[in-house]
Design a protein around this motif. Structure first.
Motif, PDB file in Angstrom:
ATOM      1  N   TRP A 201       0.801  -1.073   0.197  1.00 37.26           N
ATOM      2  CA  TRP A 201       0.059   0.045  -0.150  1.00 37.26           C
ATOM      3  C   TRP A 201       0.886   1.283   0.015  1.00 37.26           C
ATOM      4  N   PHE A 202       2.012   1.248   0.924  1.00 31.24           N
ATOM      5  CA  PHE A 202       2.763   2.259   0.904  1.00 31.24           C
ATOM      6  C   PHE A 202       3.339   2.739  -0.563  1.00 31.24           C
ATOM      7  N   GLN A 203       3.863   1.608  -1.028  1.00 28.62           N
ATOM      8  CA  GLN A 203       4.537   1.608  -2.502  1.00 28.62           C
ATOM      9  C   GLN A 203       3.649   2.225  -3.551  1.00 28.62           C
ATOM     10  N   GLU A 215       7.477  -2.121  -6.441  1.00 31.35           N
ATOM     11  CA  GLU A 215       6.162  -2.713  -6.422  1.00 31.35           C
ATOM     12  C   GLU A 215       5.928  -4.241  -5.852  1.00 31.35           C
ATOM     13  N   HIS A 216       6.757  -4.442  -5.299  1.00 36.96           N
ATOM     14  CA  HIS A 216       6.878  -5.962  -4.979  1.00 36.96           C
ATOM     15  C   HIS A 216       6.317  -6.256  -3.442  1.00 36.96           C
ATOM     16  N   GLY A 217       6.071  -5.100  -2.717  1.00 36.95           N
ATOM     17  CA  GLY A 217       5.513  -5.508  -1.287  1.00 36.95           C
ATOM     18  C   GLY A 217       6.416  -5.783  -0.205  1.00 36.95           C
ATOM     19  N   GLU A 218       7.607  -5.444  -0.642  1.00 42.48           N
ATOM     20  CA  GLU A 218       8.779  -5.885   0.568  1.00 42.48           C
ATOM     21  C   GLU A 218       9.273  -4.528   0.935  1.00 42.48           C
ATOM     22  N   LEU A 219       9.655  -4.537   2.009  1.00 38.25           N
ATOM     23  CA  LEU A 219      10.305  -3.302   2.530  1.00 38.25           C
ATOM     24  C   LEU A 219      11.849  -3.339   2.397  1.00 38.25           C
ATOM     25  N   GLU A 242      10.701   4.401   7.671  1.00 36.33           N
ATOM     26  CA  GLU A 242       9.645   3.396   8.167  1.00 36.33           C
ATOM     27  C   GLU A 242       8.557   3.713   8.003  1.00 36.33           C
ATOM     28  N   PRO A 243       7.723   2.857   7.538  1.00 35.25           N
ATOM     29  CA  PRO A 243       6.323   2.713   7.184  1.00 35.25           C
ATOM     30  C   PRO A 243       5.345   2.906   8.331  1.00 35.25           C
ATOM     31  N   ASP A 244       5.138   4.213   8.937  1.00 30.90           N
ATOM     32  CA  ASP A 244       4.486   4.149  10.346  1.00 30.90           C
ATOM     33  C   ASP A 244       3.162   4.878   9.866  1.00 30.90           C
ATOM     34  N   ALA A 245       2.416   5.219  10.844  1.00 28.92           N
ATOM     35  CA  ALA A 245       0.884   5.648  10.904  1.00 28.92           C
ATOM     36  C   ALA A 245       0.827   7.088  10.236  1.00 28.92           C
ATOM     37  N   GLU A 246       1.737   7.949  10.853  1.00 29.36           N
ATOM     38  CA  GLU A 246       1.804   9.401  10.379  1.00 29.36           C
ATOM     39  C   GLU A 246       2.185   9.541   8.862  1.00 29.36           C
ATOM     40  N   THR A 247       3.187   8.670   8.224  1.00 30.16           N
ATOM     41  CA  THR A 247       3.574   8.734   7.193  1.00 30.16           C
ATOM     42  C   THR A 247       2.291   8.280   6.126  1.00 30.16           C
ATOM     43  N   ALA A 248       1.721   7.037   6.700  1.00 26.90           N
ATOM     44  CA  ALA A 248       0.519   6.681   6.142  1.00 26.90           C
ATOM     45  C   ALA A 248      -0.491   7.712   6.055  1.00 26.90           C
ATOM     46  N   ALA A 249      -0.676   8.551   6.992  1.00 24.37           N
ATOM     47  CA  ALA A 249      -1.729   9.553   7.235  1.00 24.37           C
ATOM     48  C   ALA A 249      -1.336  10.753   6.204  1.00 24.37           C
TER      49      ALA A 249
END
Length: 259
Positions: A201-203, A215-219, A242-249
């Motif tokens: 999702w982040f990607q 786009e492979h879903g790996e960090l 890091e893929p955290d909650a604030e970055t997602a928001a």
């Protein structure tokens, strides 16, 4: 006879000087500027070295802005390509030298020492000069807000400029850059704190912003570098990749259609 020869000579000279005859009475409406983006950099050195490097070496930039005083130097005409972005990509466009205007800011960047990495702040007058220059360029080339990019946006695997101390919010306040609404980000962050999206999702969200990202879903390291570039711009207090909650928001709010 002499007058005739002189007239013929003048006609020949006029033809050589003017080139082919071109009728410019008509103008197509289907056109826009070749400039699609503006890319911001720091020089990693002082003014004198910056001028030397940008005028005597292979690398170049359309503009250079000094620190003290904040003089704007035009080094390459906007109609010509400057060599500032290198291998780069944004929104599917590659090798962005051909479609961008490059602006270098005199700033030493960072130094690594026993207390960690130390970044040099930008001079306020330098940023004010930049804002005025950006307004002028964007008006002339009819660029939409959001057309201003960091070098780290278009080359996140190898570049970090203009760094975490660059005041992107100042550009947003001047109407040059979309900025995520703090209230909306806080709401979304609370939701994402309960359930964090997947790496895939982040990607996808980073790709929607314009970044070149796996786009492979790996960090992996490449994904972390892109996340760090995004965080450095919109959350410079922590850009750890890091893929955290604030970055997602932040990603979700920025990705919403504007009204």
């Amino acid at each position: 006879m002499r007058i005739l020869c002189l007239a013929l000579l003048l006609c020949l000279l006029a033809g050589c000087a003017s080139g082919p005859r071109i009728d410019s009475r008509y103008t197509a409406i289907g056109q826009n500027s070749r400039v699609q983006y503006i890319v911001l950099h720091y020089t990693s050195t002082n003014l004198s070295n910056s001028l030397r490097l940008l005028t005597e070496e292979e690398v170049s930039s359309h503009y250079l802005i000094g620190d003290t005083p904040a003089i704007i130097y035009r080094l390459v005409d906007e109609n010509r390509r400057a060599w500032h972005a290198g291998e780069s990509q944004w929104q599917g466009r590659t090798w962005l030298n051909a479609s961008t205007i490059g602006i270098e800011l005199v700033n030493r960047g960072y130094s690594d020492g026993p207390n960690g990495r130390q970044w040099q702040p930008f001079a306020p007058a330098q940023i004010e000069a930049l804002v005025e220059l950006l307004k002028d360029i964007m008006q002339r080339h009819q660029l939409a807000p959001g057309s201003i990019l960091a070098h780290s946006d278009v080359a996140p695997q190898r570049k970090v400029d203009p760094g975490p101390l660059f005041p992107w919010k100042r550009l947003a306040d001047a109407g040059l850059l979309p900025w995520p609404d703090a209230h909306a980000v806080a709401q979304q962050q609370a939701e994402f704190s309960q359930s964090l999206p997947t790496v895939a999702w982040f990607q996808q969200q980073l790709q929607r912003q314009g970044y070149l990202v796996p786009e492979h879903g790996e960090l992996d390291e490449a994904t972390r570098n892109v996340l760090a570039a995004f965080q450095m711009k919109y959350r410079p207090a922590r850009y750890d990749g890091e893929p955290d909650a604030e970055t997602a928001a932040l990603l979700l709010v920025l990705g919403r259609p504007t009204r």
